[in-house]
Design an enzyme around this catalytic site. Structure first.
Site, PDB file in Angstrom:
ATOM      1  N   SER A 211       0.814  -1.229   0.000  1.00  0.00           N
ATOM      2  CA  SER A 211       0.000   0.000   0.000  1.00  0.00           C
ATOM      3  C   SER A 211       0.839   1.267   0.000  1.00  0.00           C
ATOM      4  CB  SER A 211      -0.967   0.002   1.193  1.00  0.00           C
ATOM      5  OG  SER A 211      -1.815  -1.141   1.154  1.00  0.00           O
ATOM      6  N   ARG A 212       2.077   1.169  -0.443  1.00  0.00           N
ATOM      7  CA  ARG A 212       2.990   2.310  -0.530  1.00  0.00           C
ATOM      8  C   ARG A 212       3.347   2.905   0.830  1.00  0.00           C
ATOM      9  NH1 ARG A 212       3.178  -0.006  -4.686  1.00  0.00           N
ATOM     10  NH2 ARG A 212       3.256   0.893  -6.793  1.00  0.00           N
TER      11      ARG A 212
END
Length: 234
Positions: A211-212
């Site tokens: 999810s970065r």
């Protein structure tokens, strides 16, 4: 597929403050050893590296050089340049590389010694960013390394006026052949070729996460040469 649609999820592992050595150079050595497959951080990591190498072997692709790094320099007018080069040494001074002093990077470093390095190891989902100042190493140290290079590479250092405009490939090969005849035995170190060392002032370790929400830790050199360690937002 549109360029904007190219993406990947990072999920191999995480990075905690407790995982990091107090000395960023020691931490770099650990990550570099793992990237070189000289050591690894556990059975799952070993398995992942082995599978990665097998996949590349099946595709006929060799893994990227672990010592490849992007060197970014800036000229006297503030215009940046970047290129991939190879790390050739590391010690308490910093990161060592070699090149033609009259090349674009050599000229820019003469004008502005501030530079940056970026290492990226996609198989480990890791990146290291280094910033600091660059200076030349001794002529004697450069000569020791030059003597360790293959003969063809030694001749190329004489034949190529790096970054100059050339008419064609034939001109390069002709010059190389001339150097081969000029130096039938030992090839001496060219006067305009040698090593640099980048002394780091800031080193950042980046570990990809889902999810970065990547893990980023930055070491900053303090006035007493100790290092301050801080987590950065991804």
């Amino acid at each position: 597929m549109a360029i904007a649609d190219i993406r990947r999820e990072y999920s191999l592992g995480g990075l905690r403050r407790a995982d990091l050595d107090a000395n960023p150079m020691a931490q770099f050595s650990q990550w570099f050893a793992q990237a070189s497959a000289a050591s690894s951080g556990g059975r799952l990591r070993k398995t992942g590296i082995a599978l990665f190498k097998l996949w590349h072997a099946i595709l006929g692709h060799a893994p990227a050089d672990a010592n490849a790094m992007v060197l970014s320099t800036v000229d006297k007018n503030g215009r940046p340049s970047s290129r991939n080069i190879l790390l050739k040494g590391m010690d308490e001074r910093g990161f060592i590389f070699f090149t033609n002093y009259d090349s674009r990077k050599g000229c820019e470093l003469a004008e502005n010694p501030n530079a940056a390095l970026t290492f990226y190891w996609p198989d480990l989902e890791r990146q290291i960013c280094v910033a600091g100042s660059v200076g030349k190493i001794s002529r004697e140290e450069s000569e020791i390394y030059f003597k360790s290079r293959p003969r063809g590479s030694q001749l190329a250092a004489w034949a190529s006026n790096q970054s100059d405009i050339v008419a064609d490939r034939t001109a390069l090969e002709t010059k190389w052949n001339e150097m081969e005849k000029k130096f039938p035995n030992e090839v001496p170190l060219p006067p305009n070729w040698g090593g640099y060392v980048l002394q780091p002032e800031r080193i950042e370790f980046w570990q990809g996460r889902p999810s970065r929400l990547h893990d980023r830790f930055q070491y900053t050199r303090q006035p007493d040469n100790s290092w301050k360690l801080e987590r950065l937002a991804p």
